[in-house]
Design a protein around this motif. Structure first.
Motif, PDB file in Angstrom:
ATOM      1  N   MET A   1      10.075  60.421 -13.648  1.00 16.93           N
ATOM      2  CA  MET A   1       8.934  60.858 -12.858  1.00 16.93           C
ATOM      3  C   MET A   1       8.957  62.383 -12.687  1.00 16.93           C
ATOM      4  O   MET A   1       7.937  63.047 -12.827  1.00 16.93           O
ATOM      5  CB  MET A   1       8.956  60.159 -11.498  1.00 16.93           C
ATOM      6  N   ARG A   2      10.176  62.941 -12.407  1.00 17.42           N
ATOM      7  CA  ARG A   2      10.267  64.387 -12.229  1.00 17.42           C
ATOM      8  C   ARG A   2      10.042  65.138 -13.540  1.00 17.42           C
ATOM      9  O   ARG A   2       9.640  66.304 -13.535  1.00 17.42           O
ATOM     10  CB  ARG A   2      11.628  64.746 -11.616  1.00 17.42           C
ATOM     11  N   GLN A   4       7.888  64.069 -15.710  1.00 11.05           N
ATOM     12  CA  GLN A   4       6.520  63.677 -16.082  1.00 11.05           C
ATOM     13  C   GLN A   4       6.471  62.935 -17.417  1.00 11.05           C
ATOM     14  O   GLN A   4       5.656  63.198 -18.285  1.00 11.05           O
ATOM     15  CB  GLN A   4       5.594  64.902 -16.112  1.00 11.05           C
ATOM     16  N   THR A   6       6.231  59.103 -19.327  1.00 11.89           N
ATOM     17  CA  THR A   6       5.885  57.705 -19.110  1.00 11.89           C
ATOM     18  C   THR A   6       7.165  56.873 -19.210  1.00 11.89           C
ATOM     19  O   THR A   6       8.186  57.334 -19.731  1.00 11.89           O
ATOM     20  CB  THR A   6       4.888  57.202 -20.163  1.00 11.89           C
ATOM     21  N   GLU A 306       3.320  54.210 -13.556  1.00 12.72           N
ATOM     22  CA  GLU A 306       3.925  55.524 -13.362  1.00 12.72           C
ATOM     23  C   GLU A 306       2.947  56.664 -13.591  1.00 12.72           C
ATOM     24  O   GLU A 306       3.141  57.788 -13.113  1.00 12.72           O
ATOM     25  CB  GLU A 306       5.147  55.695 -14.276  1.00 12.72           C
ATOM     26  N   ARG A 309       1.740  58.689 -10.784  1.00  6.00           N
ATOM     27  CA  ARG A 309       2.695  59.612 -10.175  1.00  6.00           C
ATOM     28  C   ARG A 309       2.997  60.829 -11.036  1.00  6.00           C
ATOM     29  O   ARG A 309       3.512  61.832 -10.526  1.00  6.00           O
ATOM     30  CB  ARG A 309       4.004  58.868  -9.880  1.00  6.00           C
ATOM     31  N   ILE A 310       2.703  60.757 -12.325  1.00 10.33           N
ATOM     32  CA  ILE A 310       3.025  61.907 -13.183  1.00 10.33           C
ATOM     33  C   ILE A 310       1.789  62.704 -13.572  1.00 10.33           C
ATOM     34  O   ILE A 310       1.914  63.806 -14.097  1.00 10.33           O
ATOM     35  CB  ILE A 310       3.801  61.473 -14.454  1.00 10.33           C
TER      36      ILE A 310
END
Length: 418
Positions: A1-2, A4, A6, A306, A309-310
């Motif tokens: 996630m940090r 970015q 998938t 996800e 969130r990205i």
């Protein structure tokens, strides 16, 4: 996630480790992370309620370990002792092990009080980034925005497009025919590579909504068709199966590897070209073009939670600029009388109807919109709900929610007239 990435990209970057796991453990890993991404807002809210002070950014790994335990306690019905102990086992090294008492305390409290905390939350809004929630309310209204958000909280079914005999394959694989050559298998079916017919190339994975834009081209038998931004190749396969002479174009050599692999497995033939489609031109104009433009993919959160969130709100403007360049260049690739279908798997109007409004305003003497009729999508009466008043395709994840929903998709059909 940090970073970015998938989930698929992250797993591919750790391919050796992931594939060395037992098949059951690989499935659980995907379920664990996907459920965490679907419910991240509520999970973080519950974690924060268990702490006097929020963890600072430098303790992101500590929060992630707590998250992995929390999702098992709150959503996966993992026995508390197993969820807590396996999470604490991840806290290796002096930097993390010193925080085990905090992790243990939070997880123990969540095991006792977590479900009551969740009951007081708004799961439709709490699990979306605030910017995305506000945007969907503005675009679709609060009721529809809520329905879209709720549709992302369940694991999506597995949709396949078969070359032929959809009823027969639906029976073989334990699914149902959605419409046309699209069949649907239940959520939790597992890795499709282990299903009957995969190795022999009888079908490919493709969401029902993603199978519709190609239908807007009408009969493509023996026509020269450009599939622009073609990877991973589902629409290329659909067009070739329908009898088209397809040229599949994509800028990414890595992604085109997937196109080659899929065509080989499916025993289908197409010309595959690596090129920048904002400037590339074919030697001869196409009879028809399918432009499945790169986009924010906010319509695919059912399968890729996800992404919520990205992705960032600024990404949409950048992608809209790219889509505009692609559409303008495609306008010069198609014959007079030929068709362009512009499509994105985005719910954002900047990547859909606003693009078309701008394009038609600029090209009013060269192109016209050709409204889609419901029967072009299939025989089912409910397909009419997927069309806008202008005659464009607009699928929402909440459409047919009781039957598993579908990805969010937009598509518009244009005809070159001069």
């Amino acid at each position: 996630m940090r970073e970015q990435q998938t989930l698929d990209e992250a797993l591919n970057n750790n391919k050796a480790d992931f594939e060395s796991m037992e098949r059951r453990d690989r499935a659980f890993t995907r379920l664990l992370i996907s459920t965490l991404m679907r419910r991240l807002g509520q999970i973080d809210k519950a974690i924060n309620a268990c702490m006097k002070r929020r963890l600072p950014a430098k303790m992101a790994d500590v929060r992630d370990i707590i998250r992995l335990g929390a999702v098992q306690l709150l959503y996966l019905d993992t026995p508390p002792h197993a969820a807590v102990s396996t999470s604490l086992d991840l806290a290796r090294g002096p930097k993390l092990s010193g925080n085990k008492p905090v992790m243990n305390a939070v997880l123990r409290r969540l095991s006792r009080e977590g479900k009551d905390m969740l009951a007081k939350m708004d799961e439709s809004q709490d699990n979306l980034p605030n910017w995305l929630w506000k945007k969907w309310v503005e675009t679709y209204g609060e009721e529809t925005a809520k329905a879209i958000s709720l549709s992302h909280l369940s694991e999506a079914p597995l949709d396949l497009t078969v070359k032929e005999s959809p009823e027969e394959w639906a029976e073989k694989l334990g699914g149902v025919v959605t419409s046309g050559n699209s069949i649907r298998l239940p959520a939790g079916t597992g890795d499709p590579v282990f299903l009957e017919g995969y190795d022999e190339g009888h079908w490919w994975v493709q969401d029902f909504a993603a199978s519709l834009p190609a239908l807007l081209l009408g009969s493509v038998k023996d026509k020269k068709v450009g599939d622009i931004c073609a990877a991973p190749g589902g629409k290329t396969a659909e067009l070739v199966t329908a009898g088209a002479k397809v040229t599949a174009v994509d800028s990414s050599a890595k992604r085109l590897t997937r196109v080659h692999e899929n065509l080989e497995r499916l025993q289908l033939n197409a010309e595959v070209i690596q090129a920048d489609a904002t400037t590339w031109q074919p030697k001869e104009e196409f009879d028809a073009i399918l432009l499945d433009a790169p986009c924010s993919a906010t319509g695919t959160l059912r399968k890729h939670p996800e992404l919520g969130r990205i992705k960032r709100s600024d990404d949409i403007k950048t992608l809209a600029d790219l889509q505009r360049e692609l559409l303008e260049n495609c306008a010069n690739m198609v014959k007079i009388g030929g068709t362009i279908v512009y499509a994105t798997c985005s719910l954002e109007p900047e990547e859909g109807q606003y693009q078309i409004e701008r394009f038609l305003k600029k090209n009013r003497t060269r192109f016209e919109r050709v409204p889609v009729k419901p029967q072009e999508l299939g025989n089912a009466d409910w397909l009419e709900m997927l069309l806008t008043k202008e005659g464009d395709l607009r699928c929402l994840p909440c459409h047919r929610h009781d039957e598993g929903g579908m990805d969010g998709f937009y598509a518009c059909r244009l005809r070159r007239i001069a």
